[in-house]
Write a protein that holds these residues in place. Structure first.
Motif, short mmCIF file in Angstrom:
data_model
loop_
_atom_site.label_atom_id
_atom_site.label_comp_id
_atom_site.label_asym_id
_atom_site.label_seq_id
_atom_site.Cartn_x
_atom_site.Cartn_y
_atom_site.Cartn_z
N TRP A 122 3.79 -0.83 3.81
CA TRP A 122 3.02 0.41 3.63
C TRP A 122 4.00 1.56 3.43
O TRP A 122 4.84 1.82 4.30
CB TRP A 122 2.13 0.66 4.84
CG TRP A 122 1.25 1.87 4.75
CD1 TRP A 122 0.91 2.58 3.62
CD2 TRP A 122 0.57 2.53 5.83
NE1 TRP A 122 0.07 3.62 3.93
CE2 TRP A 122 -0.16 3.61 5.28
CE3 TRP A 122 0.50 2.30 7.20
CZ2 TRP A 122 -0.93 4.47 6.06
CZ3 TRP A 122 -0.27 3.15 7.98
CH2 TRP A 122 -0.98 4.22 7.41
N GLY A 123 3.91 2.22 2.30
CA GLY A 123 4.83 3.30 1.98
C GLY A 123 4.20 4.68 2.09
O GLY A 123 3.06 4.89 1.69
N ALA A 129 0.85 -1.20 0.00
CA ALA A 129 0.00 0.00 0.00
C ALA A 129 0.88 1.24 0.00
O ALA A 129 1.99 1.24 0.55
CB ALA A 129 -0.91 0.02 1.22
N THR A 130 0.37 2.30 -0.63
CA THR A 130 0.96 3.63 -0.46
C THR A 130 -0.17 4.58 -0.08
O THR A 130 -1.29 4.46 -0.56
CB THR A 130 1.64 4.13 -1.76
OG1 THR A 130 0.70 4.09 -2.85
CG2 THR A 130 2.85 3.29 -2.10
N ASP A 137 -5.72 -2.12 -6.96
CA ASP A 137 -6.71 -1.06 -6.98
C ASP A 137 -5.94 0.26 -6.98
O ASP A 137 -5.28 0.58 -5.99
CB ASP A 137 -7.62 -1.15 -5.74
CG ASP A 137 -8.80 -0.21 -5.79
OD1 ASP A 137 -9.03 0.39 -6.86
OD2 ASP A 137 -9.48 -0.05 -4.76
N ALA A 138 -5.94 0.97 -8.10
CA ALA A 138 -5.17 2.20 -8.22
C ALA A 138 -5.99 3.40 -7.72
O ALA A 138 -7.14 3.56 -8.11
CB ALA A 138 -4.74 2.43 -9.66
N PHE A 139 -5.38 4.20 -6.87
CA PHE A 139 -6.01 5.44 -6.41
C PHE A 139 -5.56 6.56 -7.33
O PHE A 139 -4.40 6.94 -7.34
CB PHE A 139 -5.60 5.75 -4.97
CG PHE A 139 -6.37 5.00 -3.93
CD1 PHE A 139 -6.96 3.78 -4.22
CD2 PHE A 139 -6.52 5.49 -2.66
CE1 PHE A 139 -7.67 3.07 -3.27
CE2 PHE A 139 -7.23 4.79 -1.67
CZ PHE A 139 -7.81 3.58 -1.99
N VAL A 140 -6.48 7.09 -8.12
CA VAL A 140 -6.17 8.14 -9.09
C VAL A 140 -6.99 9.36 -8.75
O VAL A 140 -8.21 9.28 -8.60
CB VAL A 140 -6.50 7.68 -10.54
CG1 VAL A 140 -6.12 8.75 -11.54
CG2 VAL A 140 -5.75 6.38 -10.86
N SER A 141 -6.34 10.52 -8.61
CA SER A 141 -7.06 11.74 -8.30
C SER A 141 -7.92 12.15 -9.49
O SER A 141 -7.50 12.03 -10.64
CB SER A 141 -6.08 12.87 -7.97
OG SER A 141 -5.36 12.57 -6.80
N CYS A 177 -2.41 -1.67 -3.45
CA CYS A 177 -3.36 -0.57 -3.53
C CYS A 177 -2.65 0.74 -3.22
O CYS A 177 -1.89 0.84 -2.25
CB CYS A 177 -4.51 -0.78 -2.54
SG CYS A 177 -5.82 0.42 -2.78
N GLY A 178 -2.89 1.74 -4.05
CA GLY A 178 -2.26 3.04 -3.85
C GLY A 178 -2.06 3.74 -5.16
O GLY A 178 -2.91 3.68 -6.05
#
Length: 218
Positions: free
Chosen positions: A129-130, A101-102, A213-217, A187-188
């Protein structure tokens, strides 16, 4: 309810209507429809047994819904949500399990770990976790029933930090040279996920065993 976890992250807890029967798999996300019908996706950070929804929300610069969460949201506000959505959830496996995770990408992984801790599984798990700064580690896993090796990782040098400094995907490869018998949940940030997938496949991971699961703004 809304609680500040760091200068840039809030924890929002949503109470569901008594008649709502929101059944989700840990790791999935919901869409929140905010003021002016602005819609954003947030991963659920708790297990389904808790009968509520916890979200960890990052303040995105110039983000329209960030303005609401960080400057306008009040306790007992009424929100519309849609969900659950997404295919990022845990699959039973006999393989080595690695979680990456990040940032707030830790949210769905925390939900999965919450669920696993309820099932008294004997499987071993590793979590990396980064973050960029030590204060961004706003949560610490403390599962008595899980065999979990947790490694917080900073991506850049910091004077007050005595832990690992690396990118999470690079650190995994330092510690596990080959990944044939491995299942990965990442994920991150999109950069981390794309890099991890490419590197891990080069080191023996089967593509079907890389879940992300990519977190994209917006």
């Amino acid at each position: 309810s809304i609680e500040k976890k760091t200068d840039a992250i809030v924890e929002v807890q949503l109470r569901l209507p008594p008649t709502a029967n929101l059944r989700f798999l840990e790791g999935q996300y919901i869409d929140v429809i905010g003021p002016d019908s602005i819609r954003r996706s947030y991963s659920i950070a708790n297990s389904a047994s808790e009968k509520m929804i916890t979200l960890w929300i990052k303040n995105v610069e110039n983000g329209q819904l960030s303005q609401y969460w960080f400057n306008e949201a009040k306790k007992n506000d009424l929100l519309r949500i849609e969900g659950p959505k997404g295919t990022f959830f845990f699959r039973e496996s006999t393989k080595r399990i690695i979680f990456l995770a990040t940032g707030t990408g830790i949210a769905p992984i925390k939900a999965i770990l919450d669920k696993l801790s309820e099932s008294m599984t004997k499987t071993s798990f590793s979590l990396y976790w980064g973050n960029r700064k030590p204060e961004e580690f706003f949560w610490t896993p403390s599962y008595k029933s899980l065999n979990l090796k947790y490694t917080p990782v900073l991506s850049r040098q910091n004077d007050g930090w005595s832990g690992k400094i690396s990118y999470v995907q690079d650190l995994v490869l330092e510690e596990y040279k080959q990944l044939e018998n491995t299942e990965v949940y990442a994920c991150g940030s999109l950069d981390m996920i794309e890099s991890a997938k490419e590197l891990f496949i080069q080191h023996g991971l089967e593509e079907k065993h890389f879940h992300s699961d990519a977190f994209v703004s917006s």
